[in-house]
Each structure stands twice: as C-alpha cells, then as structure tokens.
Write a protein that holds these residues in place. Structure first.
Motif, mmCIF file in Angstrom:
data_model
loop_
_atom_site.group_PDB
_atom_site.id
_atom_site.type_symbol
_atom_site.label_atom_id
_atom_site.label_comp_id
_atom_site.label_asym_id
_atom_site.label_seq_id
_atom_site.Cartn_x
_atom_site.Cartn_y
_atom_site.Cartn_z
ATOM 1 N N LYS A 29 0.787 -1.236 0.000
ATOM 2 C CA LYS A 29 0.000 0.000 0.000
ATOM 3 C C LYS A 29 0.827 1.298 0.000
ATOM 4 O O LYS A 29 0.874 2.010 -0.980
ATOM 5 C CB LYS A 29 -0.982 -0.001 1.178
ATOM 6 C CG LYS A 29 -2.102 -1.042 1.012
ATOM 7 C CD LYS A 29 -3.289 -0.468 0.272
ATOM 8 C CE LYS A 29 -4.360 -1.506 -0.052
ATOM 9 N NZ LYS A 29 -4.982 -2.132 1.127
ATOM 10 N N HIS A 30 1.460 1.659 1.111
ATOM 11 C CA HIS A 30 2.228 2.916 1.140
ATOM 12 C C HIS A 30 3.574 2.645 1.789
ATOM 13 O O HIS A 30 3.800 3.047 2.936
ATOM 14 C CB HIS A 30 1.488 3.998 1.923
ATOM 15 C CG HIS A 30 0.228 4.447 1.256
ATOM 16 N ND1 HIS A 30 0.209 5.373 0.238
ATOM 17 C CD2 HIS A 30 -1.055 4.066 1.441
ATOM 18 C CE1 HIS A 30 -1.042 5.538 -0.175
ATOM 19 N NE2 HIS A 30 -1.831 4.763 0.545
ATOM 20 N N PRO A 31 4.463 1.992 1.064
ATOM 21 C CA PRO A 31 5.679 1.507 1.714
ATOM 22 C C PRO A 31 6.569 2.604 2.274
ATOM 23 O O PRO A 31 7.414 2.345 3.119
ATOM 24 C CB PRO A 31 6.391 0.721 0.620
ATOM 25 C CG PRO A 31 5.765 1.145 -0.646
ATOM 26 C CD PRO A 31 4.407 1.660 -0.342
ATOM 27 N N SER A 32 6.424 3.846 1.843
ATOM 28 C CA SER A 32 7.312 4.880 2.387
ATOM 29 C C SER A 32 6.527 5.968 3.106
ATOM 30 O O SER A 32 7.002 7.078 3.267
ATOM 31 C CB SER A 32 8.129 5.484 1.256
ATOM 32 O OG SER A 32 7.259 5.978 0.252
ATOM 33 N N GLY A 33 5.322 5.654 3.524
ATOM 34 C CA GLY A 33 4.505 6.635 4.228
ATOM 35 C C GLY A 33 3.696 7.458 3.240
ATOM 36 O O GLY A 33 3.990 7.500 2.051
ATOM 37 N N ARG A 34 2.647 8.113 3.744
ATOM 38 C CA ARG A 34 1.786 8.902 2.861
ATOM 39 C C ARG A 34 2.243 10.349 2.785
ATOM 40 O O ARG A 34 2.683 10.914 3.780
ATOM 41 C CB ARG A 34 0.349 8.858 3.371
ATOM 42 C CG ARG A 34 -0.277 7.488 3.224
ATOM 43 C CD ARG A 34 -1.716 7.519 3.675
ATOM 44 N NE ARG A 34 -2.198 6.141 3.823
ATOM 45 C CZ ARG A 34 -3.297 5.697 3.235
ATOM 46 N NH1 ARG A 34 -4.035 6.491 2.507
ATOM 47 N NH2 ARG A 34 -3.680 4.447 3.403
ATOM 48 N N GLY A 35 2.117 10.943 1.629
ATOM 49 C CA GLY A 35 2.357 12.368 1.482
ATOM 50 C C GLY A 35 3.777 12.764 1.814
ATOM 51 O O GLY A 35 4.739 12.153 1.358
ATOM 52 N N ASN A 36 3.911 13.784 2.661
ATOM 53 C CA ASN A 36 5.229 14.316 2.987
ATOM 54 C C ASN A 36 5.889 13.630 4.174
ATOM 55 O O ASN A 36 6.802 14.183 4.784
ATOM 56 C CB ASN A 36 5.128 15.821 3.292
ATOM 57 C CG ASN A 36 4.889 16.614 2.030
ATOM 58 O OD1 ASN A 36 5.183 16.147 0.936
ATOM 59 N ND2 ASN A 36 4.344 17.809 2.166
ATOM 60 N N ALA A 37 5.401 12.422 4.513
ATOM 61 C CA ALA A 37 5.945 11.731 5.681
ATOM 62 C C ALA A 37 7.437 11.505 5.537
ATOM 63 O O ALA A 37 7.941 11.240 4.447
ATOM 64 C CB ALA A 37 5.241 10.394 5.865
ATOM 65 N N GLY A 38 8.148 11.613 6.674
ATOM 66 C CA GLY A 38 9.558 11.242 6.701
ATOM 67 C C GLY A 38 10.496 12.299 6.167
ATOM 68 O O GLY A 38 11.634 11.996 5.807
ATOM 69 N N GLY A 39 10.048 13.545 6.109
ATOM 70 C CA GLY A 39 10.914 14.601 5.593
ATOM 71 C C GLY A 39 12.146 14.814 6.449
ATOM 72 O O GLY A 39 13.196 15.203 5.945
ATOM 73 N N GLN A 40 12.009 14.556 7.775
ATOM 74 C CA GLN A 40 13.175 14.727 8.645
ATOM 75 C C GLN A 40 13.840 13.385 8.938
ATOM 76 O O GLN A 40 14.805 13.327 9.678
ATOM 77 C CB GLN A 40 12.745 15.402 9.951
ATOM 78 C CG GLN A 40 12.344 16.848 9.711
ATOM 79 C CD GLN A 40 11.954 17.545 10.997
ATOM 80 O OE1 GLN A 40 11.065 17.104 11.700
ATOM 81 N NE2 GLN A 40 12.637 18.635 11.304
#
Length: 150
Positions: A29-40
C-alpha cells in the motif's frame, strides 16, 4: 480527452498475475509513508536537496496584525498622467490661463505617490495622503503642486 480503456497497458497485464509490480518486491500500500511523511527521517536527503529551507521558522511573530494601518497602495509619478488621460492632457496643454488638471489619486485607490520614472514638463496638481521626497520634487519641478489630504 480520455484514453480508451482498451488502449491502456493494464489490459495487456491481465492474466499476468503481478500486473507489472513484480513477484519479489510486491505491490504494497504505502511503503514509504503517505504524502510528505519522513521529511526529517527517511526522506531527508530528497527534502534537503530539492526543497532547502522547508523546515524551521524565520522572522518575528506579529500578534494581532491589523491590515488597515499598513494599507498603503502606491503609484509612481510616471503613471500619473495615464490616470488623467491623453485627451484631457491635450486640452490642458492648450490652455494658457494657468489652469492645471487636478488628479485625486485616493479616488483611484492609491494612498502614496512614489518617485519612479519621468514626469513630463506639463504641470499637474496631485492630491494624495503621502508623497515621497523624490515624487514631490519631480511634481514641483514640472510646475505642479502636491496637495495633502487626510
């Protein structure tokens, strides 16, 4: 327009189990998080590279900023005659009794007259709430007058 469904790649993929997403990696589904998740975190390098300065604050806070006292639409002297119009300018140029056009810039929604550009040598009277030094100088040099209004 819309692409016909029959022409889409997905029709070809039918019957091919994985539809172009592979057997090993799998389409999750969303293997790297949705939207701008994980910017930091996991996407930091991309954020720093393509959107420098995205995180953090800058400047001072202004509590209860009221737009009204700061409302100051400006106009430059090189645009003043265009508000009078060419016809009227010719009329006044003909007159020899010393009458000059009176232009109230506040009526056009401007508060302050600034000094950019050239003013023709024809005198003009300008009504405004504020004038910059250069603007006043240019209008006076052209034989005109600056009239302050409240």
């Amino acid at each position: 327009g819309k692409m016909p469904t029959a022409a889409k790649k997905h029709r070809k993929e039918r019957g091919g189990m994985h539809c172009g997403n592979g057997r090993i990696g799998k389409h999750r589904k969303h293997p790297s998080g949705r939207g701008n998740a994980g910017g930091q975190h996991m996407h930091r390098i991309a954020f720093d590279k393509y959107h420098p300065g995205y995180f953090g604050k800058v400047g001072m806070r202004y509590f209860h900023y009221k737009k009204n006292p700061h409302h100051m639409p400006t106009i430059n002297v090189d645009k003043l005659w265009s508000m009078v119009g060419l016809e009227q300018r010719k009329e006044y140029a003909k007159k020899s009794d010393g009458t000059v056009p009176l232009l109230d810039v506040t009526a056009h929604g401007f508060f302050k007259v600034l000094g950019k550009g050239k003013l023709p040598k024809q005198p003009i009277a300008i009504k405004a709430k504020f004038f910059s030094k250069q603007a006043e100088e240019k209008i006076k040099n052209a034989g005109g007058a600056c009239i302050l209004t409240a």
